[in-house]
Design an enzyme around this catalytic site. Structure first.
Site, PDB file in Angstrom:
ATOM      1  N   ALA A  97      18.515  27.159 -10.080  1.00  0.00           N
ATOM      2  CA  ALA A  97      19.525  27.673 -11.002  1.00  0.00           C
ATOM      3  C   ALA A  97      20.107  29.017 -10.591  1.00  0.00           C
ATOM      4  O   ALA A  97      21.279  29.291 -10.842  1.00  0.00           O
ATOM      5  CB  ALA A  97      18.949  27.760 -12.412  1.00  0.00           C
ATOM      6  N   ALA A  98      19.297  29.860  -9.993  1.00  0.00           N
ATOM      7  CA  ALA A  98      19.790  31.191  -9.613  1.00  0.00           C
ATOM      8  C   ALA A  98      20.079  31.278  -8.123  1.00  0.00           C
ATOM      9  O   ALA A  98      20.148  32.377  -7.568  1.00  0.00           O
ATOM     10  CB  ALA A  98      18.772  32.258 -10.011  1.00  0.00           C
ATOM     11  N   HIS A 111      13.856  24.828  -8.623  1.00  0.00           N
ATOM     12  CA  HIS A 111      14.207  26.204  -9.004  1.00  0.00           C
ATOM     13  C   HIS A 111      15.506  26.637  -8.325  1.00  0.00           C
ATOM     14  O   HIS A 111      15.558  27.646  -7.613  1.00  0.00           O
ATOM     15  CB  HIS A 111      13.075  27.174  -8.659  1.00  0.00           C
ATOM     16  CG  HIS A 111      13.052  28.369  -9.575  1.00  0.00           C
ATOM     17  ND1 HIS A 111      11.896  28.970  -9.990  1.00  0.00           N
ATOM     18  CD2 HIS A 111      14.055  29.072 -10.169  1.00  0.00           C
ATOM     19  CE1 HIS A 111      12.177  29.984 -10.794  1.00  0.00           C
ATOM     20  NE2 HIS A 111      13.492  30.067 -10.910  1.00  0.00           N
ATOM     21  N   GLU A 130       4.919  27.298  -7.837  1.00  0.00           N
ATOM     22  CA  GLU A 130       6.126  27.208  -7.019  1.00  0.00           C
ATOM     23  C   GLU A 130       5.925  27.910  -5.678  1.00  0.00           C
ATOM     24  O   GLU A 130       5.556  29.090  -5.657  1.00  0.00           O
ATOM     25  CB  GLU A 130       7.311  27.842  -7.756  1.00  0.00           C
ATOM     26  CG  GLU A 130       7.665  27.132  -9.052  1.00  0.00           C
ATOM     27  CD  GLU A 130       8.898  27.720  -9.727  1.00  0.00           C
ATOM     28  OE1 GLU A 130       9.546  28.604  -9.119  1.00  0.00           O
ATOM     29  OE2 GLU A 130       9.220  27.315 -10.849  1.00  0.00           O
ATOM     30  N   ALA A 184      13.450  27.976 -17.788  1.00  0.00           N
ATOM     31  CA  ALA A 184      12.856  29.288 -18.058  1.00  0.00           C
ATOM     32  C   ALA A 184      11.597  29.481 -17.223  1.00  0.00           C
ATOM     33  O   ALA A 184      11.626  30.109 -16.167  1.00  0.00           O
ATOM     34  CB  ALA A 184      12.565  29.432 -19.548  1.00  0.00           C
ATOM     35  N   ARG A 185      10.462  28.921 -17.676  1.00  0.00           N
ATOM     36  CA  ARG A 185       9.191  29.034 -16.975  1.00  0.00           C
ATOM     37  C   ARG A 185       8.407  27.733 -17.141  1.00  0.00           C
ATOM     38  O   ARG A 185       8.350  27.173 -18.234  1.00  0.00           O
ATOM     39  CB  ARG A 185       8.361  30.204 -17.525  1.00  0.00           C
ATOM     40  CG  ARG A 185       8.935  31.583 -17.232  1.00  0.00           C
ATOM     41  CD  ARG A 185       8.803  31.952 -15.768  1.00  0.00           C
ATOM     42  NE  ARG A 185       9.330  33.275 -15.465  1.00  0.00           N
ATOM     43  CZ  ARG A 185      10.553  33.516 -14.986  1.00  0.00           C
ATOM     44  NH1 ARG A 185      11.379  32.505 -14.765  1.00  0.00           N
ATOM     45  NH2 ARG A 185      10.943  34.745 -14.722  1.00  0.00           N
TER      46      ARG A 185
END
Length: 401
Positions: A287-288, A285, A256, A226-227
């Site tokens: 995942a997307a 990062h 990031e 998430a964050r």
């Protein structure tokens, strides 16, 4: 109209803009000084995460009417200042949810079956078969904290694994009838795996602290896609050291990309043995970052932007509330102004002198804040009318669709 798309937004977005008659500039990156010089020529600015849309950039973007971020949340956009400027800011929640949920499934299986530890051993020419006895996901309880788009996709993808899924969200309307909605303490106490899918807010920042971790079922796996700011990193490392946590897997960080100073100061990087043991799994990062997710996000961003630029439809979840006004005329004028007595009447009065008003509506962000008046008129909007409305006392911005 002109649109500027940065940060590697997929070419499918450019095609959508061009099909709508909007000129597009597509660039991976533009140096900040050059961007500040160029942005004033554009009406829409679309980004992913690298470009920060701050006060300085918004001040330079004198013709900007909307900004969009491809992804969940509006991190990197000064939303409050955009609102003050009458610039619509929006994101694409849910567009990459399936990709993120798939990665969460992958990292859960990786951690439970000690795949990372075994792979690290092979890279070091060490056969760790006996040391990597894992655990099956089947039959376990997975707690999903934050039951929005990604949380729901995760629950759906978990169905074939024969797990019990629990969910928690501060919004009771997020509940699904077939996924038990439980208080957070109960979810933490009963879950073998806890997956975080919360937005970053003042109430969620640092949520995962020592108290949160002590409420977990001993030996649980914690996943954070998430964050990064949700986590007290020192508390997580302490929980790993005492085996209160079986493992921690994350794809997100407070900074990031991380700087050398962050790597040196972060407790997550202070215990290299946790990496080699497979109890700490960290990815940059990703995942997307699937090709499918990039295309879906770009397409969603472009369609929302075009709907506002060409039809005057404010996207759901934007910094201005959506409105319901069927388009029954030839042109639409959206006028942003302070939420003050007489402003709506002044705007309507000016328009009446030039065109027949077919319909209108007024909405506000908050009492005494910024509001907008939408006016549908018969016939074309003349340049004189637009200029007169723009120069009314108090008017912040005007958008014609």
């Amino acid at each position: 109209m002109k649109a500027l798309l940065l940060d590697g937004l997929d070419g499918v977005a450019a095609n959508i803009f061009e099909a709508a008659g909007i000129e597009v500039t597509l660039a991976k990156t533009i140096d900040r000084p050059d961007l500040l010089r160029q942005v004033g020529a554009y009406h829409f600015l679309g980004v992913r995460g690298a470009t920060k849309i701050d006060r300085e950039l918004l001040d330079a973007a004198t013709t900007l009417v909307a900004v969009g971020r491809g992804g969940a949340g509006m991190n990197g956009i000064d939303v409050d200042y955009a609102t003050q400027r009458g610039v619509v800011a929006f994101n694409t929640p849910g567009a990459n949810a399936e990709s993120v949920a798939e990665c969460v499934i992958g990292v859960i299986l990786d951690a439970l079956h000690r795949l990372h530890k075994g792979s690290t051993g092979m890279a070091q020419h060490t056969w760790l078969k006996k040391q990597c006895n894992g655990n099956s996901l089947r039959g376990r309880t997975v707690g999903v904290v934050g039951f929005g788009y990604v949380g729901k996709w995760l629950a759906r993808l978990l169905e074939p694994f024969g797990v019990r899924v629990l969910s928690y969200d501060i919004n009771p309307t997020a509940e699904l009838p077939w996924v038990p909605f439980v208080p957070l303490p109960a979810l933490l106490a009963e879950s073998d795996v806890v997956s975080l899918h919360l937005p970053l807010t003042s109430s969620t920042r640092g949520l995962v602290n020592a108290d949160f971790l002590n409420q977990l079922k001993p030996g649980a796996l914690l996943v954070n896609f998430a964050r990064g700011e949700l986590i007290d990193e020192a508390a997580v490392v302490a929980a790993l050291a005492t085996n209160q946590l079986f493992g921690y897997a994350t794809d997100v960080y407070p900074q990031e990309p991380p700087t050398a100073e962050y790597y040196a100061a972060s407790p997550l990087f202070s215990r290299p043995e946790l990496f080699t043991d497979g109890r700490l799994i960290m990815t940059p990062h990703l995942a997307a970052s699937s090709e499918e997710a990039q295309q879906t996000v770009s397409e969603a961003l472009a369609k929302r932007a075009v709907a506002y630029l060409k039809e005057g439809k404010i996207p759901w979840g934007a910094n201005f509330p959506i409105f319901y006004l069927a388009s029954v005329a030839d042109a639409r004028l959206i006028v942003f102004h302070p939420d003050e007595q007489g402003m709506e009447a002044a705007v309507l009065g000016e328009v009446k002198g030039f065109a027949n008003i077919a319909a209108s509506i007024n909405q506000r962000v908050a009492p005494g804040g910024v509001a907008y008046t939408v006016i549908d008129v018969d016939g074309a909007l003349s340049r004189e009318l637009i200029n007169r409305v723009k120069h009314l006392p108090g008017v912040i911005a005007v958008h014609c669709a």
